[in-house]
Write an enzyme that holds these catalytic residues in place. Structure first.
Site: not given
Length: 363
Positions: A298, A295, A176-177, A202
Site C-alpha cells: 500500500d 507490510m 503500517s506495521t 493502518h
C-alpha cells in the site's frame, strides 16, 4: 520449520481460540500457553518461542509490565491482543512504544464462528512479527506531557507560521506495521512552522483518536484526526480516522480534507494509496511524501504517481524499518526520489521543502 508461538492470555477460552487459529495455519504452531506473566516467563525460557501473543490486561503483572521485562531481558517479536476500548487502545500504543511489533483487537461477542478475515489477520500478523526487526527498548515509555504544556510552545492563530508562507506545499506520510513509532519519530523532529501534514496509519477506528492525542502531546505541530471538509493549515497534522479513507482536495490557495467510506483499497481503509493518489492529482509538485515501515505494498503506486506528478518522495530504508514492505515496493517500481534512515526522514522532508520554496521564490 514452523513458527513457534507462545500464547499468553488470562482467558482459557481465548487461549483455546488462538491455539485453534494458529495451529490451523500450515506454517505455525502453538508450542505453549500461559494464563499470566509468571507462567509465561518460565515458558519463554523453556520453549524459546519465535513469536509471543500477549494479552494487554492480565492479573498481577499486566501485559505492559511483562512486555517491558521481555524486551529488556529476552527481546522477541510480540503481537499484543487488545480490547476495543479507549483504555485498551492507550495501553496498546504504549506496548508499541515498548517494542511490540503489532496488535490484534479481541473480537466482540461470541468467540465461536469467527470470520475468516479475522483468522487470516491473526495468522498474517504472526508471520509479519516473525520476520520483523525487533526494536530493543530500554525502560518504560516516557510519560506524555500535559496538553496545556505542549500547547504553550505552539503558534497561535496570529503567529507568522500560521500564514501562507509555504504557499501550496503539503506533506504526506503513510505507514503500517511499526508505523506508530516511525510517524512519532518523524513528527517529533519537524518544527512547528511546517506546511500542513496529512497522514495514513493502518489502524482500527477505535485506536486512531488515541494515536492522534498521543502524537499531539509529543510533537511541536498540532495533531488531530481529520474531519470532513476541514481546511489543512500550516503547523497542523491530520491523521486519517480508522473508519475512512483520507484524500486532499484543492480549495482556493490551499487544501481541505475529504473523508471517504468507500470499500477498502489494498485491503485497507484508510489506504495510503488513496491519499497519495489524491496528492498526485491536486498537489503535484507542491507535495513532499514519506512512505514508512509496513507490510505489503500500500502506498507504492501512489508514491510513484506523486513522483511522476513532480512531488519529492522519500522511502524509509530497510535497516530502520520494522517491516521492509511498503517502502521496498515503492523503491522497486521507481517511486522513491530518495531512500533514507528513519532518523533522517524529517531532515530530508525539510530539505525538500526548502529547495521547493527557493524554486517558487525564483519563479
Amino acid at each position: 520449520m514452523k513458527i513457534k508461538v507462545l500464547v499468553v492470555d488470562d482467558s482459557a477460552v481465548m487461549r483455546a481460540v488462538l491455539a485453534e487459529i494458529i495451529n490451523g495455519a500450515p506454517d505455525m504452531e502453538v508450542v505453549g500457553s500461559a494464563p499470566d506473566a509468571a507462567v509465561a516467563r518460565q515458558k519463554v525460557k523453556d520453549l524459546a518461542p519465535d513469536v509471543m501473543t500477549l494479552d494487554v490486561e492480565m492479573p498481577d503483572m499486566n501485559g505492559l509490565e511483562f512486555l517491558e521485562k521481555v524486551m529488556r531481558l529476552r527481546p522477541m517479536p510480540v503481537v499484543m491482543i487488545s480490547s476495543q476500548t479507549a483504555q485498551g487502545s492507550e495501553t496498546t500504543l504504549q506496548a508499541l512504544e515498548l517494542g511490540a511489533v503489532d496488535f490484534v483487537t479481541k473480537p466482540r461477542g461470541s468467540l465461536t464462528g469467527l470470520p475468516p478475515a479475522y483468522v487470516q489477520e491473526i495468522q498474517e500478523k504472526i508471520r509479519t512479527a516473525y520476520s520483523a526487526r525487533v526494536r530493543v527498548m530500554r525502560g518504560v515509555p516516557t510519560p506524555s506531557p500535559s496538553p496545556g504544556a505542549s500547547a504553550l510552545a505552539r503558534p497561535g492563530p496570529s503567529s507568522p507560521v500560521a500564514t501562507s508562507a509555504w504557499g501550496d506545499r503539503i506533506i504526506c506520510i503513510g505507514a503500517s506495521t511499526g508505523g506508530t513509532e516511525a510517524i512519532k519519530e518523524v513528527l517529533c523532529h519537524l518544527p512547528e512552522n511546517v506546511p500542513g501534514i496529512v497522514m495514513v496509519q493502518h489502524m482500527p477506528e477505535m485506536f486512531t483518536p488515541s494515536f492522534a492525542r498521543r502524537l499531539d502531546s509529543l510533537a511541536r505541530v498540532i495533531v488531530k484526526e481529520a474531519e470532513q471538509g476541514e481546511r489543512i493549515l500550516p503547523g497542523h497534522a491530520y491523521l486519517a480516522p480508522g473508519h475512512s479513507h483520507l484524500e486532499i482536495r484543492r480549495s482556493g490557495p490551499g487544501y481541505v480534507c475529504e473523508l471517504l467510506q468507500t470499500p477498502p483499497y489494498n485491503r485497507h481503509r484508510p489506504a495510503v494509496d488513496i491519499l497519495f493518489n489524491s496528492a498526485a492529482q491536486h498537489a503535484r509538485s507542491g507535495a513532499v511524501a514519506a512512505l514508512l515501515t509496513g507490510m505489503g505494498k500500500d502506498g507504492a503506486q501512489g508514491m510513484l504517481a506523486m513522483r511522476r506528478a513532480g512531488a519529492w518522495t522519500i522511502g524509509q530504508d530497510q535497516e530502520s524499518c520494522v517491516v521492509y514492505g511498503m517502502p521496498r515496493e515503492a523503491a522497486q517500481i521507481g517511486g522513491c526520489c530518495e531512500v533514507a534512515p528513519l532518523t533522517q526522514v524529517a531532515d530530508r522532508i525539510m530539505a525538500a521543502l526548502q529547495a521547493g520554496r527557493r524554486i517558487v521564490a525564483q519563479a
